[in-house]
Every structure is written in C-alpha cells, then in structure tokens.
Motif scaffolding. Structure first.
Motif: not given
Lengths: 662, 229
Positions: A12, A16, A20, A24, A26, A55-58, A73, A516-517, A542
C-alpha cells in the motif's frame, strides 16, 4: 512498528508513493521511530504539540518520553463510528464502539489482531469484564434487544434496550448474549464491583443520566421527584446483582438513594463545626426578629434586601405608610413559604431537593472498601463494603467544576482525583483562552473519611478550536512508591503525570496528534487510555487502537519501569481499581534507590554504596545472596533515621527484606 | 460527548484533497484499510463515507427543529451572560457567566455545523437576546424559558446584588426551558435516532440540569446574603 512488517501495507505504501506527487508525499501509517531517550527534566520547548498538521490517519504526531508501539485501524464494520471505553482480560483488550464492541488480541502489542468484531449498536457501549462475562452499556434511544442497526423510532417500544447487556465470552471469538437488564434511564456507564467476600455474585453499579423511560415501556419508571413519588427514578443509582452461575438471572437488587439530604457546600464541605455555627446563626437571627426561610434543603436567614421590599408591599397593600407593624411582619412570615416556593419551584428535572439526580461514573476500589462517585455537580466518597447498599460518607463541590465525570484513587487510597468533563467531551476546552482550572482534574487528599482539595491538573498544551479536549478517562501506572497516571484528553492526546506531590502535579510524558480536521470540529481523539500489563492502551475515537510504551526519562528510570512491569493483572476494568502489589525484585529495590537519589533522601555516597551492594548480591545466589541482602537491609534500615525521606528508605528496607526472603 | 460521524468522512475527504494545493484527488495519500481489501485512494474515502452514512440513522424534522430552535435559545443566554461584567455582578456569578458564555458559544457552533452539514438553514446566533421578539428577518417564536423583552430590560437595568438575584432567577428559568426542549425531543416519534443529536441533546440536558442545581444554591446564598454596609 508492526505495520511496516506487513507485506500488504508495504504494498500500500508503495502504491501510495507511486501515486503521489513528490511535493505531497503520503505519511505512512506508522512513522515514529523509537525516539532517542531524553534524560532531561525540562519539558521540550516550544511544546511540540502546538501546530501539529491535521489529518485522520496522517496527522502529524508529537511524543515525549513514550513511544508508539502500534496504531491499528478499526475493523471495517466499525470504521467511521465512535470508539468508546476499554476493558481487559488475559491477552485481550475489549474496545466499545457505538456499533458494538471489538476484541483485540494484544499478545503482541506491536501488532494487535482483531479477534472479534461484534455488531450490536448501542451508545456508548461502555464495557467491563468479569471472568467469563462481558457487560456492555446501552443508553441511547436506538439500542435494540435484537442488536439490529435500524434504531427504534417509536417513543414506546418493546424492542428497545436501554440498560446492560450481558455476554458470555467463554469463547471470546463467539460471544453469546445471555441476558439483558433494562433500567429506567439506560446505562451511560457502569462499574463492576467484585466483592471480596462474595464469590457467587458480581455486582454492577449503573449510572444513567439520560431521560426517564415511559412506564409504558418499562413498568415502574417514575419521572416525578421523590417528594411526589417515593419510587422516583431520580436521585438514585441502580445496583445489578449477577449470579455468576446463572448470569441470565441478573436483576436490579437495589436502587440506593446515595444523594439523600445532600446539600452542597460552596466548596469543600461543611464540617460539624460549620453546621453548628449555622444553627447558632439561625437562632440568633430569629431572636433578633429577622426572617428565616427554608429553601433548597435547609433553613437560612433571609437578607433584608429580600424582605424589605416585601414588607413595603404589604404596607402599601393596606394603604399604609411608614414602617411596617408587627402585624405586617406576621403577614410576611406566614406568606414566606409560599413566596419561596415560587422562587424555587419544584420541577421534574431538578426536583425540590438540591443535588445530583445521577452519577456519571463510579470508580470502586474494593481493597479499601471505598468508591469515588462523579455525580453531576458533586464528587462523592462512598462506603461500598456492603455492595448492595453503598453509603455516602463525604461529598465535595467545586466552583470551578462543571460536570463531575470520573474518579481515580491513588494506590494507597489516601487521595482521589476527579475529572471535570466540561462541555461534555465534544467541545474544545483546552484553548489558550480556557482557564486552567476548568475542564481539569481536581486532586483531593482523603483525611479521616473527608476530602481536602489539593490542586488542579490540566493538559498543559493548548489545543486548537477544532480539537475537542477536556479531562477524560485514565488509570494509574504501577510505578512503586509514586502516584503516576496516564489520562486521555480526547484530541488533546494523552498525558502522563505524577501527582505524588498532590499540590504540584507535573506532566512527565505525552503523545498528541494534530486535529482530525483543520477547518472544523471533527470527531476523534483518545476516549480513554489505561495501563495494562506493561503497555498503555488508548481507544482512539476515530483512528482505532493505539498502544504505547513509556520510555526511561529524567522523570522515570529504567528500574522504575522494570518494577512496574513486574505487576501483572488477569483482567482490568478501569472503573474497578485493583490494588497494585509488587513482587520482590532487584528492579523494585533499585527503583526505590533511584527515587531516593532524585529526592536526595540519601547522600550520593550512600546511593552509590547501596547500588554496588545490590549488584554484588545479584551476582550471588542462594545463601550468599540472602546474607548480602540481609546485611544491606540492616544498613539501610539504619539510614532511615537520618534521612529527609525516611518513608522511602523504609520502603527500600522492606523491599530488601522481601528479596532476601525469596 | 458530542460526536460527528460525518466529520470522519469529511476529514478523510479533506485529507485526500486538502493540504496539497492544486493536486488532483488521484495523487492524494492512500487510505490503507488494515483488515480489508486494498482500495485505490479516493475510492477508500468514498467507501468510508458511505459506511458512515449507512451507519447513521435518519434525522427527522423534529431533530432539525430542535437544533434550529436551540440556537436562538442559546444566543439569548449569551446576551444575558454578556451583561455580567458591566452590571456589578459578584465573583461567583462572573465565574458562572464565563462558563455559560464559553459553553453555549461552542454549542452554537456545533449546532450550526450540524445544520450546515445537512443543508439546512442556519440561524444567526446574533438574533436572540435583548431584541428577542423584535428583530427582523428571523423566526421569533419564543422558546420555552426564554426571557421576554420586559424581563431582559429588567435584567439590564439591575446592578449588583439585584443583578445577581435576577440573573440567577432568569437563567434558571432559561435553563429549565432547554431541559424541557430535550425532554420533548426525546419523546417525539423517530427523533434523536441520529447519534450526534442524541449525544448533543443529552449533554445539553445534563450540563444545564447540573448548572440549575448550582444556580439554585447560588441564588439561595444571594437571598440569604448579609446586607452590604
């Protein structure tokens, strides 16, 4: 670090990277290498938690004095749905989720595996274990007896579950729902109480602060206050008795009214002297002809600023002038109860009596026979020696506390820490502008069954307006001779702090992610983090399950960490505190030596000599080791008298004696 | 606890599109799904969002009404709290008001975001308070417990001890209204099935119930306070 060893994820990451743009790149799922050990006692500056990328997972991460062992996760059916609290049994961590619960095999904490993902929606799915039983809380209106996900639209329905679900987890990969106990207000949280004197049953204290069910849905649920109906579901908790041999027969055994006659002190409780003084003041006021009135639980002297306008209006009502007469005063005296009743009208939700109608959570500590109840505007100390009939022995309120959320005792049972979930957990209460005393912990010393305020502790790093952050769930870490705990602060991350000196709690380690955001309030952060058998396990709302390990630092030596790892629990419910005991070990003795060096409780020359003697003893065996340890113990015992930290010297002496006796 | 399931998906999409100016979604980071099959990025985000959507039960007109009406209700509490610093309030009332100001301001943001996420009209938080019932262009239904214009004027005219007494009396009335609005929501068919709504409304209810009990104690102290010299 486990992720990177998984071929599929390596693929993965590669995919990625190929996809990418260079500018940018990942961030891989796992990124933090073991940080270099930092022996400084100065916190990093500037605080690396400030300004972390969202970031959620990053999201970017910051860690101090601990390292991330794994980030896992949620299983597919739980992704995007809120993760809640944790319980532990054997090699498993059980993680509640609004869709059910997840059982993680954490035998290898660097690579947790999902053993079971059990779909059975309920909020908040607070979880506890006891032997082969798993208990899960349901509070919301959507919980169904059949574990369906379609909710329950009807206000009154036979399909609704609000209360406690009971599962048999003898085969943890195939849990069986063996019973349900419905309660009038559902179960927001619950607490398992294993009574040391009752091996046939286990008890569950249910805290539910939500609305009262219609008696048409659950017979016997009464919304009227206790003054109107003694069967009121307000102002009480529920105690469920679970026969271990027949868990399907679990039922409510009592509904203790632990709040009866609870009248809030302005801050730290009325002493018997205060109460006597109030009585004397009332008697003197009555003798002077002043007005008194009974409202909110006790008789009080009324200010003339209240009574003067009332007297004037009585004078005017008889078309009189000048000062009120004795008859006017008598008229007011007889009218006062009615006037006060309109000022303090009894309402369904607050009732005529002051005080909480429910607890948010209760932490029991069976080894000392006490529980800490975090109950709306109060912190309570309960005697739980009779599990069916907990009795309130002390209460505190605090003008800086909004909503008393949870309690943690220190291992000796001489202190209790309460947290304040100001804003309910969904709001950003750790901004630079938010007061340090709000949404924090308050630490109390327990002195002769009373609680005495010591200090507040709040996450020291300011968070953004898009990070929900407030004091939340945590547990003690068994560092011998010290009170150290780890605590979740939602998107504020996790904070490890030492509250041995109750007036000066100090942070000694942390981990945090960016929001998260970065553009609006998102849903995430650590709901709870607990020590379990050598690691810190965090339920990320989350992002899934995180596992950490403390690193040696200027605040915590390798010996102290090694000693903490000699403590093993068979199971752990954070709201059912076990008493930690440390088996005899060289690590334990060295941990105390390290603490004496830190506190300067022994001169440097003695510290060096004791360390050398310990090393010598460890290199021996049998009778030689025993003799060496016994001699050392005798010397150390003699050191106590001249030490500024005599208590710690005696702990070292006891550790050496136990080690010699092995 | 207040939760925003949608935000997980939203954040994911933002993570996939934002922070990387000008790059198309196809070049954004992959979303590895540990226990599931490998998805191309973007697609994974969509799957997670769809899953979050399907996990969320439908919200109803009663839910929308509750969130819409609670905004002006909260806004009036802010108006009341904003009077505190200039009206000679006691230190304890100032502390209480500071917490109400911060708490209800944040909750208004939560409600506005919830409505915005569902493409509903978002009431302006500035439309409550002193001008309740007098403003223009907004809905002016008086929610339970809200102060009338006359009550607001009385509060604004009071100072010191009188202000404390009126502020506590009116805020208790105001909070009781909010507690009742939650009760009504929870007894409405199909309402509060949405997890966010249930948690938010429950938080409002327990927080305000706790605050009512606190204010009743404070009011008792005010009424029994010795006269100032």
């Amino acid at each position: 670090m486990g992720f990177l060893h998984q071929p599929s994820l390596r693929t993965l990451s590669l995919a990625a990277a190929l996809l990418s743009a260079a500018a940018c790149a990942p961030v891989p799922a796992t990124m933090t290498p073991a940080p270099a050990v930092d022996m400084s006692t100065t916190p990093p500056s500037p605080d690396p938690r400030i300004g972390l990328r969202a970031g959620l997972h990053d999201a970017a991460e910051a860690a101090w004095n601990l390292r991330v062992l794994s980030r896992s996760r949620p299983p597919e059916r739980f992704a995007g749905v809120t993760n809640s609290d944790l319980a532990f049994t054997g090699n498993y961590a059980i993680q509640g989720n609004y869709n059910g619960y997840q059982v993680w095999d954490i035998s290898n904490p660097a690579n947790p595996r999902v053993a079971t993902a059990f779909y059975c929606p309920a909020s908040q799915s607070d979880v506890s274990v006891y032997k082969n039983l798993l208990f899960v809380s349901g509070e919301g209106l959507t919980g169904r007896l059949d574990c369906g996900g379609q909710g329950v639209a009807a206000p009154v329905s036979a399909e609704r579950l609000r209360g406690l679900r009971i599962f048999d987890i003898t085969d943890i990969r195939n849990p069986r729902n063996v019973g349900n106990v419905q309660t009038c207000r559902g179960s927001h949280t619950h607490t398992v109480l294993a009574d040391p004197r009752d091996t046939e049953n286990v008890y569950v204290y249910v805290s539910g602060s939500s609305g009262i069910r219609s008696p048409e849905e659950l017979p016997g649920c009464v919304a009227a206050p206790p003054s109107v109906d003694p069967n009121s579901a307000l102002f009480r908790i529920e105690v469920i008795k679970v026969p271990l041999a027949n868990p399907e027969r679990a039922a409510i055994v009592s509904s203790p009214r632990i709040f009866t006659d609870l009248v809030a002190p302005p801050r730290h409780g009325d002493t018997p002297g205060d109460i006597a003084a109030q009585q004397a003041e009332l008697a003197a006021a009555r003798a002077r002809g002043e007005f008194t009135g009974t409202f909110l639980g006790r008789e009080r002297v009324l200010s003339s600023r209240v009574t003067a306008p009332l007297l004037d209006s009585i004078v005017r009502a008889r078309n009189g002038r000048g000062n009120p007469t004795g008859a006017d005063s008598a008229a007011l005296r007889s009218a006062l109860p009615r006037i006060l009743a309109t000022m303090f009208p009894p309402s369904e939700n607050t009732g005529p009596q002051p005080g909480p109608t429910q607890c948010h959570d209760i932490t029991v500590y069976p080894a000392i026979g006490l529980a800490g109840g975090a109950c709306e505007g109060y912190g309570l100390l309960l005697d739980i020696r009779n599990p069916e009939n907990p009795v309130r022995i002390a209460a505190v309120a605090d003008s800086n506390f909004s909503y008393w959320h949870s309690a943690t005792f220190n291992n000796d049972g001489t202190k209790v820490l309460f947290s304040d979930e100001w804003g309910g957990g969904g709001q950003p209460k750790c901004r630079a502008t938010d007061p340090k005393e709000w949404g924090a912990n308050a630490i109390f010393a327990i002195v002769n069954g009373r609680m005495e305020f010591q200090s507040y502790y709040k996450l020291p790093a300011a968070q953004t307006q898009y990070e929900n952050c407030v004091a939340h769930n945590g547990s003690l870490i068994p560092i011998p001779g010290r009170d150290v705990m780890v605590q979740a602060w939602y998107q504020g991350g996790i904070s490890v702090f030492d509250w041995t000196d109750a007036r000066n709690p100090v942070e000694i380690a942390f981990h945090d992610r960016g929001p998260v955001d970065s553009t609006q309030m998102g849903n995430g952060g650590s709901w709870s983090v607990y020590w379990y058998n050598g690691v810190l396990v965090s339920s990320e709302i989350s992002r899934g399950l995180d596992i950490f390990q403390l690193q040696p630092s200027g605040f915590l030596s390798q010996n102290e960490l090694d000693a903490s790892r000699t403590v093993r629990l068979e199971y752990f419910n954070p709201q059912g505190q076990p008493r930690f005991t440390w088996p005899p070990s060289f690590a334990l003795a060295r941990a105390y030596v390290d603490q004496l060096e830190r506190s300067r409780g022994l001169p440097a020359t003695r510290i060096a000599a004791v360390r050398q003697a310990l090393q010598g003893a460890e290199s021996m065996s049998g009778a030689g080791r025993r003799t060496a340890l016994t001699q050392l113990q005798a010397q150390v015992s003699g050191d106590a008298a001249g030490s500024s930290d005599a208590a710690k010297v005696r702990m070292l002496s006891a550790a050496l004696r136990d080690l010699a006796a092995m | 606890m207040t939760f925003r399931i949608t935000m997980v998906a939203g954040a994911l999409l933002l993570a996939a599109t934002g922070g990387c100016s000008g790059s198309p979604r196809a070049t954004a980071p992959v979303e590895p799904v540990r226990t599931g099959p490998v998805h191309a990025q973007g697609q994974a985000a969509a799957i997670l969002r769809a899953r979050a959507d399907s996990a969320r039960l439908p919200y109803t007109a009663a839910d929308i009404r509750f969130m819409t009406h609670m905004i002006p209700h909260h806004a009036q509490a802010l108006e009341m709290a904003k009077l505190v610093p200039s009206h000679g309030a006691s230190a304890t009332v100032r502390t209480l008001a500071g917490r109400i100001l911060s708490g209800q301001q944040d909750e208004i943001a939560t409600m506005q975001q919830w409505l915005r996420d569902r493409q509903q009209p978002v009431p302006d938080a500035a439309a409550g308070g002193l001008h309740a019932g007098h403003g223009a262009g907004q809905e002016h239904t008086m929610m339970p417990g809200m102060l009338t214009h006359e009550q607001m004027t009385r509060l604004d005219a009071a100072r010191g001890w009188d202000f404390d007494r009126l502020f506590l009396t009116f805020m208790i009335q105001h909070h009781r209204g909010a507690v009742g609005m939650v009760d009504e929501l929870f007894s409405t068919h199909g309402a509060a099935q949405d997890e966010t709504i249930f948690k938010f409304a429950s938080d409002v209810q327990v927080d305000q119930r706790t605050e009512i009990a606190r204010m009743e104690r404070m009011l008792a102290d005010v009424l029994a306070a010795p006269d100032s010299p």
